[in-house]
Design an enzyme around this catalytic site. Structure first.
Site, PDB file in Angstrom:
ATOM      1  N   CYS A   4       0.868  -1.185   0.000  1.00  0.00           N
ATOM      2  CA  CYS A   4       0.000   0.000   0.000  1.00  0.00           C
ATOM      3  C   CYS A   4       0.901   1.230   0.000  1.00  0.00           C
ATOM      4  O   CYS A   4       1.698   1.425   0.921  1.00  0.00           O
ATOM      5  CB  CYS A   4      -0.924   0.016   1.206  1.00  0.00           C
ATOM      6  SG  CYS A   4      -1.797   1.599   1.373  1.00  0.00           S
ATOM      7  N   HIS A  46      -4.738   1.148   7.944  1.00  0.00           N
ATOM      8  CA  HIS A  46      -5.059   0.742   6.575  1.00  0.00           C
ATOM      9  C   HIS A  46      -6.478   0.174   6.464  1.00  0.00           C
ATOM     10  O   HIS A  46      -6.799  -0.841   7.065  1.00  0.00           O
ATOM     11  CB  HIS A  46      -4.069  -0.313   6.065  1.00  0.00           C
ATOM     12  CG  HIS A  46      -4.372  -0.691   4.647  1.00  0.00           C
ATOM     13  ND1 HIS A  46      -3.837  -0.031   3.571  1.00  0.00           N
ATOM     14  CD2 HIS A  46      -5.210  -1.625   4.132  1.00  0.00           C
ATOM     15  CE1 HIS A  46      -4.318  -0.553   2.455  1.00  0.00           C
ATOM     16  NE2 HIS A  46      -5.157  -1.521   2.771  1.00  0.00           N
ATOM     17  N   GLY A  92     -13.412   6.026  -9.196  1.00  0.00           N
ATOM     18  CA  GLY A  92     -12.049   6.182  -9.680  1.00  0.00           C
ATOM     19  C   GLY A  92     -11.009   6.087  -8.576  1.00  0.00           C
ATOM     20  O   GLY A  92      -9.894   6.603  -8.724  1.00  0.00           O
ATOM     21  N   HIS A  99      -8.560   7.987   2.047  1.00  0.00           N
ATOM     22  CA  HIS A  99      -7.918   9.302   2.082  1.00  0.00           C
ATOM     23  C   HIS A  99      -8.933  10.365   1.721  1.00  0.00           C
ATOM     24  O   HIS A  99      -9.859  10.118   0.953  1.00  0.00           O
ATOM     25  CB  HIS A  99      -6.719   9.348   1.126  1.00  0.00           C
ATOM     26  CG  HIS A  99      -7.038   8.876  -0.259  1.00  0.00           C
ATOM     27  ND1 HIS A  99      -7.118   7.541  -0.585  1.00  0.00           N
ATOM     28  CD2 HIS A  99      -7.329   9.560  -1.392  1.00  0.00           C
ATOM     29  CE1 HIS A  99      -7.420   7.411  -1.867  1.00  0.00           C
ATOM     30  NE2 HIS A  99      -7.567   8.615  -2.378  1.00  0.00           N
ATOM     31  N   HIS A 101      -9.277  13.994   0.004  1.00  0.00           N
ATOM     32  CA  HIS A 101      -8.638  15.019  -0.821  1.00  0.00           C
ATOM     33  C   HIS A 101      -9.099  16.388  -0.333  1.00  0.00           C
ATOM     34  O   HIS A 101     -10.297  16.621  -0.152  1.00  0.00           O
ATOM     35  CB  HIS A 101      -9.085  14.897  -2.277  1.00  0.00           C
ATOM     36  CG  HIS A 101      -8.682  13.650  -2.987  1.00  0.00           C
ATOM     37  ND1 HIS A 101      -7.610  13.603  -3.854  1.00  0.00           N
ATOM     38  CD2 HIS A 101      -9.222  12.406  -2.999  1.00  0.00           C
ATOM     39  CE1 HIS A 101      -7.513  12.381  -4.369  1.00  0.00           C
ATOM     40  NE2 HIS A 101      -8.487  11.630  -3.870  1.00  0.00           N
TER      41      HIS A 101
END
Ligand code: 5GP
Ligand code: ZN
Length: 113
Positions: A4, A46, A92, A99, A101
């Protein structure tokens, strides 16, 4: 988690342009920015999507969300910013470590929200 890329960035095995770090999260600049300011906020645990998130991991995400205004302020995003959390193939999502953005530094327009 092996293989990862974000776990490797958290572990310091891959360099990143960090903007904030504490025991719960790492925020660093996206390698392929989609806005003048494009930062990723990554919990230090994770899991790929909200559907896979444990209760303890949800606490890390809560802490990320609470910290984001201060991170955004440190990035000079006084006029606002957009948050995106891609979930799976149709969104996508390319890195399967959850995460957030942060996109800003410009008017983000009205396309796709
Ligand atoms: P996703 O499409 O999964 O929501 O977003 C993954 C993001 O991670 C993309 O915007 C991509 O540019 C970014 N990214 C992928 N690999 C790296 C890397 O090694 N370093 C950094 N800083 N960003 C990366
Ligand atoms: Zn990971």
């Amino acid at each position: 988690m092996e293989n990862c890329i974000f776990c490797k960035i958290i572990a310091g095995e891959i360099p990143s342009n960090k903007v904030y770090e504490d025991e719960d999260m790492l925020a660093f600049r996206d390698i392929n920015p989609q806005a003048k300011v494009h930062v990723l906020v990554v919990p230090k645990s994770h899991f790929a999507t909200l559907a896979e998130m444990s209760e303890a991991q949800s606490e890390l995400v809560r802490k990320c969300l609470v910290k984001i205004p201060a991170i955004a302020a440190s990035l000079g995003l006084a006029d606002g910013y957009r948050l995106i959390v891609n979930q799976g193939k149709d969104a996508g999502q390319t890195v399967h470590h959850l995460h957030i953005h942060i996109l800003g530094g410009q008017n983000m327009g009205e396309k796709m929200l």
